[in-house]
Design an enzyme around this catalytic site. Structure first.
Site, PDB file in Angstrom:
ATOM      1  N   HIS A  71      -0.902  -0.100  -9.833  1.00 17.52           N
ATOM      2  CA  HIS A  71      -1.577  -1.052  -8.940  1.00 17.52           C
ATOM      3  C   HIS A  71      -2.066  -2.293  -9.711  1.00 17.52           C
ATOM      4  O   HIS A  71      -3.264  -2.584  -9.764  1.00 17.52           O
ATOM      5  CB  HIS A  71      -2.751  -0.383  -8.215  1.00 17.52           C
ATOM      6  CG  HIS A  71      -3.155  -1.112  -6.968  1.00 17.52           C
ATOM      7  ND1 HIS A  71      -3.590  -0.479  -5.834  1.00 17.52           N
ATOM      8  CD2 HIS A  71      -3.198  -2.455  -6.674  1.00 17.52           C
ATOM      9  CE1 HIS A  71      -3.878  -1.383  -4.900  1.00 17.52           C
ATOM     10  NE2 HIS A  71      -3.654  -2.588  -5.392  1.00 17.52           N
ATOM     11  N   ARG A 118       0.853  -1.192   0.000  1.00 15.37           N
ATOM     12  CA  ARG A 118       0.000   0.000   0.000  1.00 15.37           C
ATOM     13  C   ARG A 118       0.889   1.243   0.000  1.00 15.37           C
ATOM     14  O   ARG A 118       1.955   1.257   0.620  1.00 15.37           O
ATOM     15  CB  ARG A 118      -0.908   0.030   1.242  1.00 15.37           C
ATOM     16  CG  ARG A 118      -2.050  -0.964   1.207  1.00 15.37           C
ATOM     17  CD  ARG A 118      -3.101  -0.624   0.160  1.00 15.37           C
ATOM     18  NE  ARG A 118      -4.187  -1.589   0.106  1.00 15.37           N
ATOM     19  CZ  ARG A 118      -4.266  -2.604  -0.756  1.00 15.37           C
ATOM     20  NH1 ARG A 118      -3.315  -2.796  -1.657  1.00 15.37           N
ATOM     21  NH2 ARG A 118      -5.311  -3.406  -0.748  1.00 15.37           N
TER      22      ARG A 118
HETATM   23  P1  NDP Z   1      -1.599 -11.722   5.053  1.00 18.71           P
HETATM   24  O1  NDP Z   1      -2.520 -11.159   6.069  1.00 18.71           O
HETATM   25  O2  NDP Z   1      -1.815 -13.123   4.615  1.00 18.71           O
HETATM   26  O3  NDP Z   1      -0.100 -11.627   5.592  1.00 18.71           O
HETATM   27  C1  NDP Z   1       0.393 -10.511   6.244  1.00 18.71           C
HETATM   28  C2  NDP Z   1       1.826 -10.775   6.713  1.00 18.71           C
HETATM   29  O4  NDP Z   1       2.331  -9.548   7.274  1.00 18.71           O
HETATM   30  C3  NDP Z   1       1.904 -11.827   7.805  1.00 18.71           C
HETATM   31  O5  NDP Z   1       3.079 -12.599   7.659  1.00 18.71           O
HETATM   32  C4  NDP Z   1       1.984 -10.993   9.091  1.00 18.71           C
HETATM   33  O6  NDP Z   1       2.658 -11.617  10.170  1.00 18.71           O
HETATM   34  C5  NDP Z   1       2.789  -9.809   8.593  1.00 18.71           C
HETATM   35  N1  NDP Z   1       2.579  -8.635   9.456  1.00 18.71           N
HETATM   36  C6  NDP Z   1       1.434  -7.947   9.678  1.00 18.71           C
HETATM   37  N2  NDP Z   1       1.646  -6.941  10.543  1.00 18.71           N
HETATM   38  C7  NDP Z   1       2.948  -7.003  10.878  1.00 18.71           C
HETATM   39  C8  NDP Z   1       3.784  -6.232  11.737  1.00 18.71           C
HETATM   40  N3  NDP Z   1       3.311  -5.206  12.455  1.00 18.71           N
HETATM   41  N4  NDP Z   1       5.085  -6.580  11.850  1.00 18.71           N
HETATM   42  C9  NDP Z   1       5.583  -7.635  11.154  1.00 18.71           C
HETATM   43  N5  NDP Z   1       4.854  -8.399  10.315  1.00 18.71           N
HETATM   44  C10 NDP Z   1       3.550  -8.089  10.173  1.00 18.71           C
HETATM   45  O7  NDP Z   1      -1.624 -10.722   3.820  1.00 18.71           O
HETATM   46  P2  NDP Z   1      -1.437 -11.073   2.261  1.00 18.71           P
HETATM   47  O8  NDP Z   1      -0.123 -11.713   2.078  1.00 18.71           O
HETATM   48  O9  NDP Z   1      -2.618 -11.784   1.738  1.00 18.71           O
HETATM   49  O10 NDP Z   1      -1.458  -9.604   1.603  1.00 18.71           O
HETATM   50  C11 NDP Z   1      -0.574  -8.598   2.011  1.00 18.71           C
HETATM   51  C12 NDP Z   1      -0.959  -7.250   1.395  1.00 18.71           C
HETATM   52  O11 NDP Z   1      -0.619  -7.222   0.013  1.00 18.71           O
HETATM   53  C13 NDP Z   1      -2.448  -6.909   1.393  1.00 18.71           C
HETATM   54  O12 NDP Z   1      -2.857  -6.448   2.653  1.00 18.71           O
HETATM   55  C14 NDP Z   1      -2.534  -5.847   0.319  1.00 18.71           C
HETATM   56  O13 NDP Z   1      -2.381  -4.571   0.885  1.00 18.71           O
HETATM   57  C15 NDP Z   1      -1.339  -6.144  -0.587  1.00 18.71           C
HETATM   58  N6  NDP Z   1      -1.774  -6.529  -1.926  1.00 18.71           N
HETATM   59  C16 NDP Z   1      -1.382  -5.770  -3.007  1.00 18.71           C
HETATM   60  C17 NDP Z   1      -1.752  -6.118  -4.273  1.00 18.71           C
HETATM   61  C18 NDP Z   1      -1.297  -5.334  -5.452  1.00 18.71           C
HETATM   62  O14 NDP Z   1      -1.785  -5.581  -6.572  1.00 18.71           O
HETATM   63  N7  NDP Z   1      -0.375  -4.415  -5.322  1.00 18.71           N
HETATM   64  C19 NDP Z   1      -2.585  -7.297  -4.539  1.00 18.71           C
HETATM   65  C20 NDP Z   1      -2.918  -8.035  -3.356  1.00 18.71           C
HETATM   66  C21 NDP Z   1      -2.534  -7.652  -2.101  1.00 18.71           C
HETATM   67  P3  NDP Z   1       2.064 -12.949  10.861  1.00 18.71           P
HETATM   68  O15 NDP Z   1       2.184 -14.029   9.817  1.00 18.71           O
HETATM   69  O16 NDP Z   1       2.930 -13.201  12.020  1.00 18.71           O
HETATM   70  O17 NDP Z   1       0.625 -12.633  11.204  1.00 18.71           O
HETATM   71  C1  OXD Z   2      -5.581  -6.311  -3.098  1.00 18.62           C
HETATM   72  C2  OXD Z   2      -5.086  -5.366  -4.069  1.00 18.62           C
HETATM   73  O1  OXD Z   2      -5.553  -6.008  -1.914  1.00 18.62           O
HETATM   74  O2  OXD Z   2      -5.387  -5.507  -5.254  1.00 18.62           O
HETATM   75  O3  OXD Z   2      -5.980  -7.421  -3.510  1.00 18.62           O
HETATM   76  O4  OXD Z   2      -4.379  -4.424  -3.716  1.00 18.62           O
END
Ligand code: NDP
Ligand code: OXD
Length: 308
Positions: free
Chosen positions: A271, A223
Site C-alpha cells: 500500500h 482497495r
Molecule cells: P475520485 O473520487 O476523484 O474519482 C473516482 C472515479 O471513479 C470517478 O471518475 C468516478 O466517476 C469513478 N467511479 C466511481 N464509482 C463508479 C462506478 N460505480 N462506476 C464507474 N465509475 C465510477 O477518486 P480518486 O481518483 O481521488 O481516488 C480513487 C481511489 O484511489 C481512492 O478512493 C482510494 O481508494 C485509492 N487510492 C489508493 C492509494 C494507494 O496508495 N494505493 C492512494 C490514494 C488513493 P465520475 O467521475 O463519473 O464520478
Molecule cells: C488513500 C490511500 O486513499 O493511501 O490516499 O489509499
C-alpha cells in the site's frame, strides 16, 4: 476548539508538527490523548477505531488522511450531519502516476520474469510487448485516474478509461458506466483506481476478467475489497490473467499465510502507490479547519450518498 488526529496505526506526530508549523494557534491533539472531548470540532482519520467518533459530540467535519474515504463511509456510527472531506494534492496524483507507469513498463518489458531468472542465474531472452500492442484500461477517471491517463499517454501508451459519467481526455478513448463491456473488450492491462463503494466492491471478478482482451494483466492500486481473491488466483492459474500487480488488500498487512505471497505471477507492494505528505496535507487540513469554524464551504467534501 481543537483539531483531533485519529489513527489505529499511523504515526500522526508529523501531521501535528506540520499543522502547527502553519498555524501555532491551532490546538492539535492526537487520539487517544484528548483533554476535553467537547472541544473537538474537526477530526482527521486514517483507519480509525470504529465507534471512536461517538465520543466527540461536537465534531462537525472529519477528513480522511488520504484520497479514499471508504473507512469513514463504512462507519455507520458517524452521524449523518457530520461532513466528510478528503485529501487531494498534486503529489498524490503524481506518485500514483509513477506507480502505474512503472507497473505498466514492467509488464511490457517482462521485468518480473527477469527477476525470477536472476534467482537461478538463468539467461533467457523473452520477446517484449510494444507499447502500441497493448491497451491500458483505467477504471476510474477521477482526481487520480485522469492524471494517470495523461501520464501514460505522454509515455506513448494507448489508453482507455471508464467512469460513471463519460469524461473527455484528449488522446484517450473514454467510456461511461453503461459501456463497461466495450471498455473491457479493448483493455489488455486493467488498472483499478476506483473508490470503494457498494457498487464497486468485488468488481474485479472472473466475469470481468473473461471480458478483457488477451493477453490480459491486472494492476490494483485502489482497495483490496474491489478484488475477488479466489477469482484472481483461478484467472492466473488458467492463464486468463498473465500477471497481477497488487498494492492494496482487504486485510493489511497481508497475512503471512495468504496465498498471494510466493506466487511468481503476482507482484505485491505494501500500500505504497501514493502516500499522503504531511506538509502538503497540512495546508489543506488547516484551510478546512478554518472553514469549519467560520461555516464556509469545505474543500473536497465527499458526497455521502454517492460514497466518494
Ligand atoms: P475520485 O473520487 O476523484 O474519482 C473516482 C472515479 O471513479 C470517478 O471518475 C468516478 O466517476 C469513478 N467511479 C466511481 N464509482 C463508479 C462506478 N460505480 N462506476 C464507474 N465509475 C465510477 O477518486 P480518486 O481518483 O481521488 O481516488 C480513487 C481511489 O484511489 C481512492 O478512493 C482510494 O481508494 C485509492 N487510492 C489508493 C492509494 C494507494 O496508495 N494505493 C492512494 C490514494 C488513493 P465520475 O467521475 O463519473 O464520478
Ligand atoms: C488513500 C490511500 O486513499 O493511501 O490516499 O489509499
Amino acid at each position: 476548539m481543537s483539531l483531533l488526529l485519529v489513527s489505529n496505526h499511523r504515526d500522526m506526530a508529523p501531521f501535528k508538527a506540520a499543522i502547527e508549523k502553519i498555524d501555532s494557534n491551532i490546538d492539535v491533539e492526537i487520539w487517544p490523548n484528548v483533554k476535553n472531548l467537547n472541544r473537538v470540532q474537526f477530526a482527521v482519520a486514517w483507519r480509525h477505531p470504529k465507534h471512536v467518533f461517538s465520543q466527540y459530540p461536537n465534531v462537525k467535519v472529519i477528513s480522511s488522511l488520504g484520497a479514499g474515504v471508504d473507512h469513514l463511509i463504512q462507519d455507520k456510527t458517524i452521524p449523518e450531519h457530520v461532513k466528510i472531506t478528503r485529501i487531494i494534492t498534486s503529489s498524490l496524483a503524481d506518485q500514483m502516476s509513477d506507480y502505474i507507469l512503472t507497473a505498466c513498463l514492467n509488464i511490457i518489458r517482462k521485468t518480473e520474469i527477469y527477476l525470477e531468472q536472476q534467482k537461478t542465474g538463468k539467461w533467457k531472452v523473452h520477446k517484449t510487448y510494444k507499447k502500441d500492442e497493448l491497451t491500458i484500461g483505467i477504471l476510474g477517471l477521477g482526481e487520480l485516474g485522469s492524471k494517470v491517463t495523461k501520464r501514460l499517454l505522454i509515455n506513448g501508451f494507448s489508453v482507455a478509461g471508464w467512469s460513471r459519467t463519460k469524461k473527455m481526455i484528449e488522446g484517450a478513448e473514454t467510456f461511461a458506466e453503461d459501456e463497461l463491456t466495450d471498455f473491457l473488450n479493448r483493455t489488455n492491462i486493467l488498472v483499478n483506481i476506483l473508490p470503494l463503494t457498494n457498487q464497486t466492491e468485488g468488481i474485479l471478478d472472473l466475469g470481468l476478467f473473461k471480458q478483457l482482451k488477451q493477453p490480459a494483466f491486472l494492476v490494483n492500486a485502489a482497495r483490496g475489497e474491489h478484488l475477488v481473491s479466489e477469482d484472481l488466483i483461478y484467472a492466473l492459474d488458467t492463464g486468463l490473467i498473465k500477471h497481477a500487480v497488487l498494492d492494496v488488500f482487504s486485510e493489511e498487512p497481508l497475512p503471512e499465510s495468504h496465498p498471494f505471497w510466493g506466487r511468481e505471477k503476482i507482484t505485491i507492494t505494501p500500500h505504497v502507490a501514493s502516500i499522503t505528505d504531511p506538509d502538503e496535507a497540512a495546508e489543506l487540513l488547516v484551510e478546512n479547519y478554518k472553514r469549519t469554524l467560520s461555516g464556509m464551504a469545505l474543500l473536497y467534501e465527499v458526497d455521502r450518498e454517492k460514497e466518494y
